[in-house]
Design a protein around this motif. Structure first.
Motif, mmCIF file in Angstrom:
data_model
loop_
_atom_site.group_PDB
_atom_site.id
_atom_site.type_symbol
_atom_site.label_atom_id
_atom_site.label_comp_id
_atom_site.label_asym_id
_atom_site.label_seq_id
_atom_site.Cartn_x
_atom_site.Cartn_y
_atom_site.Cartn_z
ATOM 1 N N VAL B 24 -35.919 22.440 -6.981
ATOM 2 C CA VAL B 24 -37.111 21.534 -7.184
ATOM 3 C C VAL B 24 -37.060 20.483 -5.896
ATOM 4 C CG1 VAL B 24 -38.815 20.319 -8.605
ATOM 5 C CG2 VAL B 24 -37.621 22.334 -9.247
ATOM 6 N N TYR B 26 -39.141 17.617 -4.240
ATOM 7 C CA TYR B 26 -40.344 16.725 -4.114
ATOM 8 C C TYR B 26 -40.466 15.895 -2.680
ATOM 9 C CZ TYR B 26 -37.140 12.718 -4.930
ATOM 10 O OH TYR B 26 -36.023 11.993 -4.956
ATOM 11 N N SER B 32 -41.560 12.437 -7.560
ATOM 12 C CA SER B 32 -40.183 12.548 -7.932
ATOM 13 C C SER B 32 -40.289 12.613 -9.479
ATOM 14 C CB SER B 32 -39.455 11.456 -7.626
ATOM 15 O OG SER B 32 -39.729 10.062 -8.198
ATOM 16 N N ALA B 35 -41.230 16.193 -10.464
ATOM 17 C CA ALA B 35 -40.015 16.958 -9.923
ATOM 18 C C ALA B 35 -39.046 16.943 -11.181
ATOM 19 C CB ALA B 35 -39.772 16.648 -8.811
ATOM 20 N N VAL B 47 -32.561 18.900 -8.634
ATOM 21 C CA VAL B 47 -33.941 18.360 -8.002
ATOM 22 C C VAL B 47 -33.570 17.583 -6.664
ATOM 23 C CG1 VAL B 47 -35.725 16.700 -8.359
ATOM 24 C CG2 VAL B 47 -34.925 18.020 -10.308
ATOM 25 N N VAL B 78 -43.007 20.288 -4.456
ATOM 26 C CA VAL B 78 -43.869 19.372 -5.272
ATOM 27 C C VAL B 78 -44.344 18.224 -4.505
ATOM 28 C CG1 VAL B 78 -44.446 18.454 -7.351
ATOM 29 C CG2 VAL B 78 -42.761 20.044 -7.331
ATOM 30 N N GLY B 119 -44.954 23.495 -12.883
ATOM 31 C CA GLY B 119 -43.796 23.707 -12.259
ATOM 32 C C GLY B 119 -42.670 24.520 -13.179
#
Lengths: 112, 401
Positions: B24, B26, B32, B35, B47, B78, B119
């Motif tokens: 994932v 950001y 953040s 995410a 992440v 994201v 998400g």
């Protein structure tokens, strides 16, 4: 051979060795590695990972480890003495010399 | 022990990974939290991201290199919806590698709760697609790229931890693998030693230029790569730390220099240059912390990174497992939950350098085969990325040399 504390000298040309154990003042340290087995008495307490002088080093002379120059002696250093921030400085790092001898904490920034 | 094979994940672009993560990503600090919430409770989700609103090519290249990393099978990007870095464009480049990728803006979803829900839904879909398309293949040393980084170095690092890793690098290179070392800022005073290791005249020229830029950089920013903990651990100067750090490169010829997000064009030992290039803003520290250097190594394609720490560190890593090596027996005993390998045994005489290196490489193969490293077991997946200026390497490596 004694089972006391040891220090490792990497290169024959080195004038310092690195402690593999903690040594108290007055302890006889066995120097192993590139050195022909020799013994040096620690003149003060020296911690694991820190350096002991294995030869006299004059003020302004090169401090050598791994066979390369790692700094310049800022005062005369006798064999058995702890070699660190109080008597050895970098040839490049301008901040060298501003660090606390024991913790390494900086003394030259905004938090003083 | 010499011949090890294990099952890896074959990616659509032909690269082979040892993990099957979903990333994932950001694209600004404002995205953040969402995410991180998407990643919560999802064991295979890591992440990463970039905090700045203004974009940075170095950072974009690094995120793309991680999004198309062999250990990564799919990506969800994201964004908030204001920033320069475009999540849709990142996803597009990832999709060009054959990996599934999705992207959305939080502002278009209605807020925190609905964005986290979307998400998680996208992660579930990606996971299903990855499972349906999964291809397992045998891997061996020649399929492996390893990075090495040191942090929290002390007087034992240059005597045990780094030399054991250097010897393991020799063995890996001899077996056809790829080894990358970095921390150019910890090669102070070693210009001639480095050049003597160059595999070709071209490599020597690259190494010399990299060294000269590094020295100019350090002098300009007046900061050397040495910290209070290093001093407390017995290292007195950057020159002393440098010789110990260089030991982790082993003894084999250096094939050349790769820049951040560039992959080595062929197997062997490579130096990674993560030092910023001269630029009108002169911003950014190189190696502001250990995690940055580790990310640079992984962006070069490292599937596993060896992290050598004398004083002890409790970091792990996103994307590629970190294997923690210490040359300090006290550290090993004090932090056994975090330390994977005790290199201090070469100082006590319990192992020769060769024995320890072979044992370490065997652990590398175990982790490549799926065994969790200590940081993985603890749930570590640190990531760090900041602004930096570096001239653009091509996105696809191999056309530079």
């Amino acid at each position: 051979m004694s089972t006391g504390p040891t220090a490792f000298q990497v290169h024959a040309a080195d004038n310092v060795a690195t402690l593999l154990d903690h040594a108290d003042a007055g302890t006889a340290l066995r120097i192993i590695g590139a050195a022909q087995e020799k013994e040096i008495t620690a003149q003060e307490a020296i911690a694991l990972g820190h350096k002991i002088a294995v030869a006299p080093i004059a003020e302004g002379a090169e401090v050598t480890k791994f066979g390369v120059v790692i700094g310049i002696a800022t005062r005369a250093i006798a064999p058995g003495v702890w070699v660190h921030l109080h008597n050895c400085r970098s040839q490049l790092d301008e901040r060298s010399g501003s660090f606390d001898l024991h913790t390494g904490a900086p003394g030259d920034n905004a938090h003083g | 022990m010499v011949n090890r094979t294990w099952e890896g994940y074959l990616r659509p672009d032909g690269r082979k990974g040892i993990r099957n993560h979903i990333l994932v990503i950001y694209t600004v600090e404002c995205a953040s939290f969402v995410a991180q919430e998407i990643g919560k409770g999802e064991a295979d989700v890591h992440v990463i991201g970039f905090p700045g609103c203004y974009d940075n090519d170095y950072a974009i290249r690094l995120m793309l290199a991680l999004g198309t990393h062999p250990n990564v099978g799919g990506v969800v990007c994201v964004g908030l919806g204001c920033e320069y870095t475009q999540p849709q464009r990142l996803a597009e480049v990832v999709r060009q590698s054959g990996r599934p990728a999705e992207a959305f803006f939080i502002q278009e979803q209605g807020g925190t709760r609905s964005s986290v829900a979307l998400g998680k839904q996208l992660v579930g879909q990606l996971r299903a697609r990855m499972r349906a398309a999964e291809v397992r293949v045998p891997m061996g040393w020649a399929d492996l790229t390893i990075g090495a980084e040191c942090g929290g170095s002390d007087g034992t690092s240059g005597l045990a931890g780094n030399p054991v890793v250097g010897r393991a690098y020799d063995l890996l290179v001899d077996r056809g693998g790829t080894a990358i070392f970095e921390e150019v800022v910890e090669m102070i005073g070693l210009r001639e030693l480095m050049l003597a290791r160059a595999a070709t005249a071209q490599a020597a020229q690259e190494l010399g230029a990299t060294y000269d830029k590094m020295l100019a950089y350090c002098k300009a920013v007046r900061q050397y790569s040495v910290a209070p903990g290093n001093f407390a651990g017995g290292l007195t100067t950057i020159e002393e730390k440098s010789m110990g750090a260089f030991a982790k490169s082993g003894s084999r010829p250096i094939q050349g220099v790769v820049r951040v997000s560039q992959r080595p064009p062929h197997a062997g030992l490579w130096l990674l240059d993560s030092v910023p290039d001269a630029h009108f803003m002169q911003f950014g520290y190189t190696n502001p912390n250990d995690t940055e250097g580790i990310m640079d190594l992984i962006a070069a394609g490292a599937q596993i990174v060896l992290f050598i720490t004398g004083r002890g560190s409790v970091i792990g890593s996103a994307v590629a497992p970190l294997i923690k090596v210490t040359g300090n027996q006290q550290t090993y005993r004090r932090m056994q939950d975090d330390m994977d390998f005790n290199a201090g045994r070469v100082l006590s005489g319990e192992r020769t350098l060769d024995e320890a290196a072979e044992e370490l490489l065997n652990l590398v193969a175990d982790v490549a085969a799926g065994q969790m490293s200590k940081p993985e077991l603890l749930g570590h997946r640190e990531f760090f990325l900041m602004y930096k200026h570096q001239d653009a390497p091509p996105l696809e490596a191999g056309c530079r040399v």
